[in-house]
Design a protein around this motif. Sequence first.
Motif: not given
Length: 241
Positions: A176, A173-174, A208-210, A12, A17
């Motif tokens: 968190r 994903y996501p 990252s968001t992933h 990303n 995040s």
Amino acid sequence: MPAIRVMTYQVNGCRGSDGRVDLERVLDVIHDAAPDLVALQRFDAPDAKAVERLAERLGMSWFGDAGGNVILSCYPLSGLRPYDLGGEGCCLRADVDILGRRLHLFNVCLSSHPRIRQEQIGRLLGPDLLGHADLACPLIVLGDFADCGWGLGNLNLALVLRRARRPLWCGTYPARFPLLGRDRAYLRGEVRVLESSIPRWGVARHASTHLPLVLTLQARDPREYLRTKSLSRRRMEIAPG
């Protein structure tokens, strides 16, 4: 072929995040997993030299587009070629040479729009990529498939590939609170998954968001051996079969 560790990671643009861009956190996630081969999606480097610094710090070579899909590798790569799948989808193909064995690698990033994604999978399965006649060795397709694993496009993938084994809780994903298994791998040929893991804690939750997916793979030796009775040391004998 010896076992190798392969990671797929949608970074990303190195934006975590928490919204902060930090290459060091991505570096830490990869370093902790200790992969031999890394398929990055949406690298979108924070600066022109970022991917070079990342590869140098990891002791790996890098290939691809610093603004999109990138492959980091400890092994020699050949046949590198990027493909536009349309709708901002992309694929980076490479052949990995591992101690005399070859593995075809396809690093993909697809759209989350169902119709566009289905068209992208159609191109991925077409004659220029997975349908190409020169794919004689085991292969792995991995990356961000931008969905939860259902849909017509996945049915088409399942006709020619098999999904690689993942941990029981396979959400990436996501990062968190991972609910969707968007980041996956598919296999074809004599290659198997010895181990799979998804780093979920520490810096991986924020880098990252992933979350990344890490697979330990081994390609089976295509040669077949025939068991025979002990041969006489005094003269040559013809082995049965």
